[in-house]
Motif scaffolding. Structure first.
Motif, PDB file in Angstrom:
ATOM      1  N   ASP A  62      -3.325  26.877   4.707  1.00 52.70           N
ATOM      2  CA  ASP A  62      -2.769  28.159   4.290  1.00 52.70           C
ATOM      3  C   ASP A  62      -3.639  29.317   4.773  1.00 52.70           C
ATOM      4  O   ASP A  62      -3.127  30.339   5.236  1.00 52.70           O
ATOM      5  CB  ASP A  62      -2.617  28.197   2.772  1.00 52.70           C
ATOM      6  N   GLN A  63      -4.959  29.160   4.692  1.00 48.08           N
ATOM      7  CA  GLN A  63      -5.859  30.215   5.174  1.00 48.08           C
ATOM      8  C   GLN A  63      -5.747  30.386   6.687  1.00 48.08           C
ATOM      9  O   GLN A  63      -5.771  31.508   7.193  1.00 48.08           O
ATOM     10  CB  GLN A  63      -7.308  29.905   4.783  1.00 48.08           C
ATOM     11  N   ARG A  67      -4.614  33.816   8.477  1.00 46.58           N
ATOM     12  CA  ARG A  67      -5.399  34.477   9.533  1.00 46.58           C
ATOM     13  C   ARG A  67      -4.586  34.677  10.798  1.00 46.58           C
ATOM     14  O   ARG A  67      -4.683  35.703  11.472  1.00 46.58           O
ATOM     15  CB  ARG A  67      -6.658  33.672   9.843  1.00 46.58           C
TER      16      ARG A  67
END
Length: 144
Positions: A62-63, A67
């Motif tokens: 998810d990160q 990004r």
């Protein structure tokens, strides 16, 4: 000074939670048929696998997605990828043994059916989820 209150939720939430635990326990007992150690091992192993392995993987993916969308300047589009991806991965996680054919023999013996269509159906559902999400994105962009 008032004593601290426990946040237990509504009676309906507590009833639903108790029912879900009862159903999970029943499923464990039925699946492992009297092997108490196996039942405990299955529940504890599933919880440990989920909490210590899968949750960090979900978070890292998810990160990375966040990004990527921020770098492209399209953060507001992220839910249109996040939701169908999460649902598709959930379906993959639930049906993984049948999608990969790992339990084809056991499944055929138990049900008399083949596992041949599971991969194609999962791919079609995944395509429909992403297609529906893309259509919703186009409609909302056109409306706004």
């Amino acid at each position: 000074m008032r004593p601290p209150r426990l946040a237990l939720g509504s009676p309906l939430q507590l009833l639903l939670l108790a029912c879900s635990f009862a159903l999970a326990g029943y499923a464990g007992v039925r699946l492992l048929d009297g092997d108490r150690f196996g039942i405990v091992l299955w529940f504890v192993g599933a919880a440990i696998l989920h909490d210590l392995v899968l949750v960090p993987l979900y978070g890292a993916a998810d990160q990375a997605l966040l990004r990527g969308f921020e770098a492209a300047g399209a953060r507001k589009w992220m839910p249109y990828v996040r939701v169908p991806a999460a649902l598709s991965l959930l379906l993959l996680l639930v049906w993984f043994p049948l999608i990969t054919g790992r339990v084809a023999d056991r499944y055929a013996v138990a049900t008399g059916l083949s596992t041949d269509g599971f991969l194609a159906r999962w791919l079609l559902i995944t395509a429909a989820l992403f297609g529906g999400s893309a259509l919703l994105l186009v409609l909302r962009r056109r409306k706004g």
